[in-house]
Design a protein around this motif. Structure first.
Motif, short mmCIF file in Angstrom:
data_model
loop_
_atom_site.label_atom_id
_atom_site.label_comp_id
_atom_site.label_asym_id
_atom_site.label_seq_id
_atom_site.Cartn_x
_atom_site.Cartn_y
_atom_site.Cartn_z
N GLY A 1 65.36 -38.61 31.08
CA GLY A 1 66.67 -38.70 30.14
C GLY A 1 66.32 -38.29 28.65
N VAL A 2 64.74 -37.71 28.72
CA VAL A 2 64.62 -37.28 27.20
C VAL A 2 63.87 -35.73 27.35
CG1 VAL A 2 62.79 -37.52 25.33
CG2 VAL A 2 63.62 -39.53 26.60
N GLU A 3 64.87 -34.89 26.41
CA GLU A 3 64.15 -33.56 26.50
C GLU A 3 63.44 -33.52 25.20
OE1 GLU A 3 67.08 -30.06 27.15
OE2 GLU A 3 66.79 -30.07 25.01
N VAL A 4 62.15 -32.77 25.45
CA VAL A 4 61.20 -32.69 24.40
C VAL A 4 61.23 -31.22 24.08
CG1 VAL A 4 59.15 -33.29 23.18
CG2 VAL A 4 60.18 -35.07 24.62
N THR A 5 61.11 -30.61 23.00
CA THR A 5 60.71 -29.50 22.69
C THR A 5 59.66 -29.36 21.59
OG1 THR A 5 63.16 -28.66 22.86
CG2 THR A 5 61.75 -27.22 21.43
N VAL A 6 58.72 -28.50 22.19
CA VAL A 6 57.24 -28.68 21.33
C VAL A 6 57.02 -27.13 20.96
CG1 VAL A 6 54.82 -28.94 21.50
CG2 VAL A 6 56.52 -30.60 22.64
N ILE A 7 56.75 -26.95 19.77
CA ILE A 7 56.36 -25.61 19.32
C ILE A 7 54.99 -25.86 18.81
CG2 ILE A 7 56.83 -24.01 17.45
CD1 ILE A 7 59.63 -25.25 17.08
N PRO A 8 53.76 -25.38 19.45
CA PRO A 8 52.39 -25.78 19.08
C PRO A 8 51.77 -25.01 18.03
CG PRO A 8 52.69 -24.66 21.20
CD PRO A 8 53.97 -24.91 20.81
N ILE A 9 52.53 -23.71 17.53
CA ILE A 9 52.16 -23.07 16.47
C ILE A 9 53.41 -22.01 15.89
CG2 ILE A 9 50.78 -20.79 15.97
CD1 ILE A 9 48.88 -21.43 18.52
N LEU A 10 53.66 -22.87 14.94
CA LEU A 10 54.78 -22.23 14.14
C LEU A 10 54.66 -21.14 13.23
CD1 LEU A 10 57.90 -22.47 13.15
CD2 LEU A 10 57.05 -23.82 11.49
N ASN A 11 53.45 -21.41 12.40
CA ASN A 11 52.99 -20.34 11.57
C ASN A 11 52.01 -19.52 12.20
OD1 ASN A 11 52.06 -18.85 9.12
ND2 ASN A 11 51.52 -20.91 8.08
N ALA A 12 52.37 -18.69 13.01
CA ALA A 12 51.37 -17.78 13.73
C ALA A 12 50.67 -16.72 12.66
CB ALA A 12 52.04 -16.90 14.91
N ASP A 13 51.40 -16.39 12.02
CA ASP A 13 50.80 -15.10 11.21
C ASP A 13 49.66 -15.90 10.33
OD1 ASP A 13 52.56 -13.66 11.98
OD2 ASP A 13 53.82 -13.67 10.04
N GLY A 14 49.96 -16.91 9.60
CA GLY A 14 48.91 -18.00 8.91
C GLY A 14 47.84 -18.06 9.93
N ARG A 15 48.09 -18.60 10.94
CA ARG A 15 47.00 -19.10 11.99
C ARG A 15 46.00 -17.75 12.30
NH1 ARG A 15 46.32 -23.58 15.37
NH2 ARG A 15 44.54 -23.31 16.74
N GLN A 16 46.74 -16.44 12.52
CA GLN A 16 45.89 -15.42 12.75
C GLN A 16 44.74 -15.23 11.54
OE1 GLN A 16 47.84 -11.73 13.17
NE2 GLN A 16 46.79 -11.52 15.03
N ARG A 17 45.43 -15.22 10.53
CA ARG A 17 44.50 -14.93 9.35
C ARG A 17 43.49 -16.08 9.00
NH1 ARG A 17 46.57 -13.96 2.99
NH2 ARG A 17 44.86 -12.80 2.51
N VAL A 18 43.57 -17.13 9.55
CA VAL A 18 42.66 -18.38 9.29
C VAL A 18 41.68 -17.90 10.44
CG1 VAL A 18 42.06 -20.62 10.06
CG2 VAL A 18 44.05 -20.16 8.38
N GLU A 19 42.09 -17.81 11.67
CA GLU A 19 41.24 -17.24 12.78
C GLU A 19 40.26 -16.16 12.32
OE1 GLU A 19 43.18 -16.88 16.36
OE2 GLU A 19 44.01 -18.96 16.28
N SER A 20 40.80 -14.99 11.63
CA SER A 20 40.13 -13.81 11.12
C SER A 20 39.17 -14.31 10.23
CB SER A 20 41.05 -12.80 10.85
OG SER A 20 42.01 -12.33 11.76
N ASP A 21 39.55 -15.07 9.27
CA ASP A 21 38.65 -15.64 8.31
C ASP A 21 37.26 -16.13 8.90
OD1 ASP A 21 40.34 -15.04 6.27
OD2 ASP A 21 40.95 -16.94 5.96
N LEU A 22 37.59 -17.25 9.80
CA LEU A 22 36.48 -18.01 10.48
C LEU A 22 35.74 -16.87 11.50
CD1 LEU A 22 35.74 -21.03 11.03
CD2 LEU A 22 37.11 -21.02 12.99
N LEU A 23 36.16 -16.08 12.08
CA LEU A 23 35.28 -15.12 12.92
C LEU A 23 34.54 -14.12 11.88
CD1 LEU A 23 37.94 -14.05 15.37
CD2 LEU A 23 35.67 -15.33 15.86
N ALA A 24 34.81 -13.99 10.78
CA ALA A 24 34.34 -13.18 9.68
C ALA A 24 33.14 -13.89 9.13
CB ALA A 24 35.20 -12.52 8.71
N GLY A 25 33.15 -15.42 9.16
CA GLY A 25 32.10 -15.96 8.80
C GLY A 25 32.50 -16.53 7.09
N GLU A 26 33.92 -16.35 6.80
CA GLU A 26 34.45 -16.63 5.52
C GLU A 26 35.75 -17.56 5.44
OE1 GLU A 26 35.23 -12.60 4.10
OE2 GLU A 26 33.28 -12.01 4.23
#
Length: 201
Positions: free
Chosen positions: A125-150
């Motif tokens: 009886g309950v429909e749940v919509t989940v968006i786990p990553i809304l800000n995908a561009d920002g997330r990608q930049r953060v991951e790049s920062d982390l991989l670069a050690g910065e």
């Protein structure tokens, strides 16, 4: 009556076909993600999050549907996962979204774990919509920062907008800190100016 039945069946078949196309598009997109060696990272990278969700999408069609609800500033897909118990009429709808800010690792972790549990045990009886990553561009930049050690503190999307302050309601900041660090609490030029916030709206 027969014409009405044909229209209804056409709509149902069209909807099922669209869901299958979105599902196939998601599975194809996710298979193209490159996982990276980030053994020191405490949280899931985007590719890891989707690697955990793909098996559920493959194994539980009809329980979990995936849809592309929009595209980011940099034209990356925004994926929404809708979960419901088949055979039960929907009486209540719930929206859960995560990673509205670029550096919000924990919200994605919770959304992925929640989705896994929900797909395994959908609530009748309950429909749940989940968006786990809304800000995908920002997330990608953060991951790049982390991989670069910065690692850096990042809050905004690729257009430099805080998505949390881009909706049509509650736009005015209330926190006392808005007087001390006003740039941090700045609203966008106009409501729903960004594709990510429009996708949720």
């Amino acid at each position: 009556m027969r014409a009405l039945l044909i229209v209804v069946l056409s709509l149902i078949l069209g909807s099922a076909q669209a869901l299958a196309q979105d599902r196939d598009a998601y599975l194809s997109w996710a298979s193209g993600l490159d996982t990276v060696d980030h053994a020191e990272a405490a949280y899931l990278f985007e590719a890891d999050a989707h690697a955990r969700l793909v098996p559920w999408v493959e194994r539980r069609p009809g329980v979990v549907d995936v849809r592309e609800i929009g595209r980011t500033v940099k034209d990356r897909p925004i994926w929404a996962f809708r979960v419901h118990a088949p055979g039960h009429p929907v009486r209540q709808r719930v929206l859960v979204f995560a990673n509205i800010h670029a550096l919000e690792w924990i919200s994605t972790e919770v959304a992925v774990a929640f989705l896994e549990e929900l797909v395994e045990h959908p609530v009748p009886g309950v429909e749940v919509t989940v968006i786990p990553i809304l800000n995908a561009d920002g997330r990608q930049r953060v991951e790049s920062d982390l991989l670069a050690g910065e690692p850096r503190y990042r809050r905004v999307n690729a257009a430099g907008v805080d998505l949390n302050r881009d909706f049509g309601v509650n736009r005015e900041p209330q926190a006392i800190w808005r007087h001390i660090i006003p740039g941090y609490y700045r609203t966008s030029e106009s409501a729903l100016s960004q594709p990510e916030s429009r996708a949720i709206d």
